[in-house]
Motif scaffolding. Structure first.
Motif, PDB file in Angstrom:
ATOM      1  N   THR A  59       2.716  -4.609   4.305  1.00 12.24           N
ATOM      2  CA  THR A  59       1.257  -4.628   4.173  1.00 12.24           C
ATOM      3  C   THR A  59       0.851  -4.954   2.741  1.00 12.24           C
ATOM      4  OG1 THR A  59       1.214  -2.244   3.717  1.00 12.24           O
ATOM      5  CG2 THR A  59       0.881  -2.923   5.991  1.00 12.24           C
ATOM      6  N   GLY A  60      -0.329  -5.526   2.604  1.00 12.42           N
ATOM      7  CA  GLY A  60      -0.940  -5.763   1.304  1.00 12.42           C
ATOM      8  C   GLY A  60      -2.360  -5.249   1.342  1.00 12.42           C
ATOM      9  N   LYS A  61      -2.831  -4.755   0.231  1.00  7.63           N
ATOM     10  CA  LYS A  61      -4.168  -4.166   0.204  1.00  7.63           C
ATOM     11  C   LYS A  61      -5.227  -5.239  -0.009  1.00  7.63           C
ATOM     12  CE  LYS A  61      -6.706  -0.308  -1.839  1.00  7.63           C
ATOM     13  NZ  LYS A  61      -6.673   0.807  -2.809  1.00  7.63           N
ATOM     14  N   LEU A  62      -6.377  -5.072   0.661  1.00  6.85           N
ATOM     15  CA  LEU A  62      -7.515  -5.983   0.487  1.00  6.85           C
ATOM     16  C   LEU A  62      -8.436  -5.399  -0.576  1.00  6.85           C
ATOM     17  CD1 LEU A  62      -8.177  -6.546   4.290  1.00  6.85           C
ATOM     18  CD2 LEU A  62      -6.948  -8.065   2.739  1.00  6.85           C
ATOM     19  N   ARG A  63      -8.357  -5.930  -1.788  1.00  8.01           N
ATOM     20  CA  ARG A  63      -9.112  -5.372  -2.907  1.00  8.01           C
ATOM     21  C   ARG A  63     -10.365  -6.187  -3.199  1.00  8.01           C
ATOM     22  NH1 ARG A  63      -3.793  -5.438  -4.091  1.00  8.01           N
ATOM     23  NH2 ARG A  63      -2.760  -3.427  -4.434  1.00  8.01           N
ATOM     24  N   ARG A  64     -11.387  -5.507  -3.743  1.00  9.88           N
ATOM     25  CA  ARG A  64     -12.618  -6.183  -4.150  1.00  9.88           C
ATOM     26  C   ARG A  64     -12.699  -6.301  -5.676  1.00  9.88           C
ATOM     27  NH1 ARG A  64     -13.357  -2.579  -0.234  1.00  9.88           N
ATOM     28  NH2 ARG A  64     -14.352  -3.211   1.710  1.00  9.88           N
ATOM     29  N   PRO A  74      -0.950 -11.212  -0.920  1.00  7.23           N
ATOM     30  CA  PRO A  74      -1.055 -12.182   0.179  1.00  7.23           C
ATOM     31  C   PRO A  74       0.285 -12.508   0.827  1.00  7.23           C
ATOM     32  CG  PRO A  74      -2.490 -12.838  -1.617  1.00  7.23           C
ATOM     33  CD  PRO A  74      -1.687 -11.676  -2.122  1.00  7.23           C
ATOM     34  N   PHE A  75       1.363 -12.505   0.021  1.00  8.30           N
ATOM     35  CA  PHE A  75       2.690 -12.761   0.587  1.00  8.30           C
ATOM     36  C   PHE A  75       3.122 -11.610   1.496  1.00  8.30           C
ATOM     37  CE2 PHE A  75       2.464 -15.173  -3.378  1.00  8.30           C
ATOM     38  CZ  PHE A  75       2.845 -16.442  -2.939  1.00  8.30           C
ATOM     39  N   LYS A  76       2.731 -10.385   1.115  1.00 12.38           N
ATOM     40  CA  LYS A  76       3.037  -9.235   1.964  1.00 12.38           C
ATOM     41  C   LYS A  76       2.261  -9.312   3.275  1.00 12.38           C
ATOM     42  CE  LYS A  76       3.893  -5.998  -1.863  1.00 12.38           C
ATOM     43  NZ  LYS A  76       3.442  -4.723  -2.482  1.00 12.38           N
ATOM     44  N   VAL A  77       1.005  -9.763   3.182  1.00  8.52           N
ATOM     45  CA  VAL A  77       0.182  -9.884   4.386  1.00  8.52           C
ATOM     46  C   VAL A  77       0.782 -10.914   5.332  1.00  8.52           C
ATOM     47  CG1 VAL A  77      -2.071 -10.553   5.281  1.00  8.52           C
ATOM     48  CG2 VAL A  77      -1.929  -9.120   3.234  1.00  8.52           C
ATOM     49  N   VAL A  78       1.217 -12.052   4.781  1.00 11.18           N
ATOM     50  CA  VAL A  78       1.843 -13.082   5.604  1.00 11.18           C
ATOM     51  C   VAL A  78       3.125 -12.548   6.242  1.00 11.18           C
ATOM     52  CG1 VAL A  78       2.973 -15.346   5.592  1.00 11.18           C
ATOM     53  CG2 VAL A  78       0.844 -14.998   4.325  1.00 11.18           C
ATOM     54  N   GLY A  79       3.912 -11.805   5.459  1.00 13.49           N
ATOM     55  CA  GLY A  79       5.119 -11.191   6.015  1.00 13.49           C
ATOM     56  C   GLY A  79       4.784 -10.219   7.126  1.00 13.49           C
ATOM     57  N   GLY A  80       3.739  -9.415   6.926  1.00 11.72           N
ATOM     58  CA  GLY A  80       3.315  -8.478   7.957  1.00 11.72           C
ATOM     59  C   GLY A  80       2.820  -9.173   9.202  1.00 11.72           C
ATOM     60  N   LEU A  81       2.134 -10.315   9.011  1.00 12.36           N
ATOM     61  CA  LEU A  81       1.646 -11.079  10.159  1.00 12.36           C
ATOM     62  C   LEU A  81       2.817 -11.593  11.005  1.00 12.36           C
ATOM     63  CD1 LEU A  81      -0.441 -12.580  11.852  1.00 12.36           C
ATOM     64  CD2 LEU A  81      -0.508 -14.355  10.083  1.00 12.36           C
ATOM     65  N   SER A  98      -7.452  -1.370  17.583  1.00  7.88           N
ATOM     66  CA  SER A  98      -7.385  -1.330  16.127  1.00  7.88           C
ATOM     67  C   SER A  98      -8.458  -0.431  15.539  1.00  7.88           C
ATOM     68  CB  SER A  98      -7.558  -2.743  15.556  1.00  7.88           C
ATOM     69  OG  SER A  98      -7.687  -2.688  14.145  1.00  7.88           O
ATOM     70  N   LYS A  99      -8.034   0.492  14.673  1.00  6.09           N
ATOM     71  CA  LYS A  99      -8.967   1.379  13.990  1.00  6.09           C
ATOM     72  C   LYS A  99      -9.363   0.851  12.610  1.00  6.09           C
ATOM     73  CE  LYS A  99     -11.565   4.847  13.389  1.00  6.09           C
ATOM     74  NZ  LYS A  99     -12.207   4.124  12.282  1.00  6.09           N
ATOM     75  N   GLY A 100      -8.748  -0.228  12.167  1.00  4.28           N
ATOM     76  CA  GLY A 100      -9.123  -0.787  10.873  1.00  4.28           C
ATOM     77  C   GLY A 100      -8.177  -0.376   9.762  1.00  4.28           C
ATOM     78  N   GLY A 101      -8.561  -0.690   8.532  1.00  2.42           N
ATOM     79  CA  GLY A 101      -7.664  -0.526   7.401  1.00  2.42           C
ATOM     80  C   GLY A 101      -6.844  -1.792   7.213  1.00  2.42           C
ATOM     81  N   PHE A 102      -6.317  -1.958   6.010  1.00  2.00           N
ATOM     82  CA  PHE A 102      -5.694  -3.239   5.685  1.00  2.00           C
ATOM     83  C   PHE A 102      -4.480  -3.563   6.549  1.00  2.00           C
ATOM     84  CE2 PHE A 102      -4.371   0.015   2.610  1.00  2.00           C
ATOM     85  CZ  PHE A 102      -2.988   0.005   2.752  1.00  2.00           C
ATOM     86  N   VAL A 103      -3.788  -2.552   7.085  1.00  2.00           N
ATOM     87  CA  VAL A 103      -2.616  -2.820   7.921  1.00  2.00           C
ATOM     88  C   VAL A 103      -3.002  -3.475   9.247  1.00  2.00           C
ATOM     89  CG1 VAL A 103      -2.575  -0.595   9.124  1.00  2.00           C
ATOM     90  CG2 VAL A 103      -0.444  -1.831   8.768  1.00  2.00           C
ATOM     91  N   SER A 104      -4.261  -3.319   9.668  1.00  2.00           N
ATOM     92  CA  SER A 104      -4.663  -3.784  11.003  1.00  2.00           C
ATOM     93  C   SER A 104      -4.866  -5.296  11.084  1.00  2.00           C
ATOM     94  CB  SER A 104      -5.957  -3.075  11.433  1.00  2.00           C
ATOM     95  OG  SER A 104      -7.062  -3.506  10.656  1.00  2.00           O
TER      96      SER A 104
END
Length: 354
Positions: A59-64, A74-81, A98-104
Motif C-alpha cells: 500500500t501507499g498513502k494518498l497524501r495532500r 505510487p510504485f507501492k500502489v501499482v504493486g498493490g493493484l 469497500s470501507k475506504g482508506g488508501f488500501v481500498s
C-alpha cells in the motif's frame, strides 16, 4: 458457496463497518475474505476474527501535502493493484465491499478489472479522497449522512444511515465499572482520541485531572504509547486501545469526550451518550470531522470545542457545561432513529452481486 471480499484500512474507522457486517455474512455461510495492508490496524482487527481469510497487499498513502514518500508510494500502489487483481482473479468473489482508506483503491480497481461488482461505504459527510478515486469503478456508494448524496455521482449513491455494531448495544455498565475499578455512585467520563490517540486532548485532560477526578471517574483511551502509569488512580484509568471491552466501557459512561469520526459519534448517538466533540483541524485532515461535528451540534446531539480553542481551562469549562446539560442532550437524542443500515447494505449487495 457465495463469497464476499472486504477491504478498508489505515484507521479503525475504516474497519468498523466491515466488523459490523462480517458476522451477518458468516451466519449466512458466505466465504469471507479481506484485503488489507501488511501492517495496518485492519490486519490486527481482522485476523482476530474466525473464518475470515486475510490477504495483505502493498500500500501507499494518498497524501495532500509534499513529502518524499509521494515519489515512492505510487510504485507501492501499482504493486498493490497487481496483487489485488491476482487475488480477486484467483478467488472470484461475488462482490467486494469497500470501507475506504488508501488500501481500498487498488482493491476496487482490481475488482473492476475482474468485472466483480463493488459497493463502497462512506461514513463522513463528504467522501474521502480514496472513495472519490474509487467511485467511478464501483456500482454504488452507501452514505451515512443524507447530505453526502449531493456530492457523489448521481444515481450511484444511496442514504442508508449509520452502521452500528450489534455488540455495542449489548454492553453492561456494571462490567465496564468493574474493568476500571469504579464505584456506582460517581459519574463516569469516557475520553476517546481515536485509535491513535490525541496528544493535545490527552495533555489538556491531564492538566485538569484534579478538578475533573473530584467530579468524575475517568476512563481514558490514550492511543498507542499514550499511557502515563504514574497518573493512575482510583478515579483515573488509562488504556492504549480497547476492543472487546469497549461496549462495556461505553455502557458505564455518563458522557464522552471524543474526536468527531463519523462511526464513533453515531455509535455514541445510538447509545444516547452526551458528547463533547473536538474535531481534527483542517491542518490535520481534510476537514471532514469539522463538518461531522457541526452537523451534530446543529441537531442538538453534541457540544463542539474546536481544537484551535482547546486549552486545559476551556476543556474543563465545556466538560462541566456538558454534564450540567446532559439530560437535555439525552432527550434530544431520543428522537434519533438509527434505522437498519446493515440490512440495507446486505439487500443492496444481494442485488448487485455477480
Amino acid at each position: 458457496m457465495k463469497k464476499i471480499m472486504f477491504t478498508g484500512g489505515g484507521s479503525a474507522g475504516h474497519v468498523t463497518a466491515n466488523l459490523a457486517l462480517i458476522p451477518y455474512f458468516r451466519q449466512e455461510n458466505w466465504s469471507i475474505h479481506y484485503i488489507g495492508s501488511v501492517s495496518g490496524i485492519e490486519r490486527k482487527l481482522i485476523e482476530e476474527l474466525p473464518d475470515v481469510r486475510y490477504w495483505p497487499i502493498s500500500t501507499g498513502k494518498l497524501r495532500r501535502y509534499l513529502d518524499w514518500n509521494n515519489v515512492k508510494d505510487p510504485f507501492k500502489v501499482v504493486g498493490g493493484l497487481l496483487q489485488a487483481y491476482r487475488i480477486i482473479r484467483k478467488e472470484k468473489p461475488n462482490v467486494v465491499f469497500s470501507k475506504g482508506g488508501f488500501v481500498s483503491v487498488p482493491v476496487v480497481i482490481g475488482a473492476w478489472l475482474n468485472r466483480v461488482p463493488v459497493l463502497i461505504h462512506e461514513s463522513d459527510m463528504t467522501p474521502g479522497l480514496a472513495n472519490r478515486i474509487a467511485l467511478p469503478f464501483a456500482s454504488g456508494i452507501c452514505t451515512t449522512f443524507p447530505e453526502t448524496t449531493k456530492s457523489t455521482t448521481p444515481g450511484k449513491s444511496r442514504y442508508i444511515g449509520p452502521v452500528i455494531r450489534d455488540e455495542l448495544l449489548q454492553g453492561k455498565a456494571e462490567r465496564g465499572r468493574e474493568l476500571c475499578g469504579f464505584r456506582r455512585d460517581k459519574p463516569v467520563l469516557l475520553i476517546m482520541g481515536g485509535s491513535l490517540g490525541a496528544r493535545r486532548i490527552n495533555e489538556a485532560i491531564r492538566k485538569q485531572l484534579s478538578p475533573l477526578t473530584s467530579r468524575f471517574q475517568i476512563v481514558h483511551l490514550c492511543g498507542k504509547g499514550g499511557v502515563e502509569t504514574k497518573l493512575e488512580s482510583n478515579n483515573y484509568r488509562q488504556f492504549e486501545y480497547v476492543n472487546d471491552e469497549l461496549p462495556h466501557l461505553l455502557a458505564s459512561a455518563d458522557m464522552v469526550i471524543s474526536r468527531a469520526g463519523s462511526n464513533s459519534i453515531f455509535e455514541f448517538l445510538a447509545l444516547r451518550k452526551p458528547m463533547l466533540l473536538i474535531p481534527l483541524t483542517k491542518g490535520q485532515s481534510r476537514g471532514d470531522q469539522i463538518l461531522n461535528a457541526e452537523s451534530f451540534r446543529k441537531l442538538g446531539y453534541a457540544e463542539v470545542l474546536p481544537e484551535e480553542q482547546l486549552t486545559p481551562d476551556s476543556l474543563l469549562e465545556r466538560t462541566m457545561d456538558l454534564y450540567g446539560n446532559r439530560e437535555r442532550y439525552k432527550e434530544t437524542m431520543k428522537a434519533f432513529d438509527p434505522g437498519n443500515g446493515i440490512k440495507q447494505i446486505r439487500d443492496w449487495i444481494t442485488t448487485i452481486m455477480k
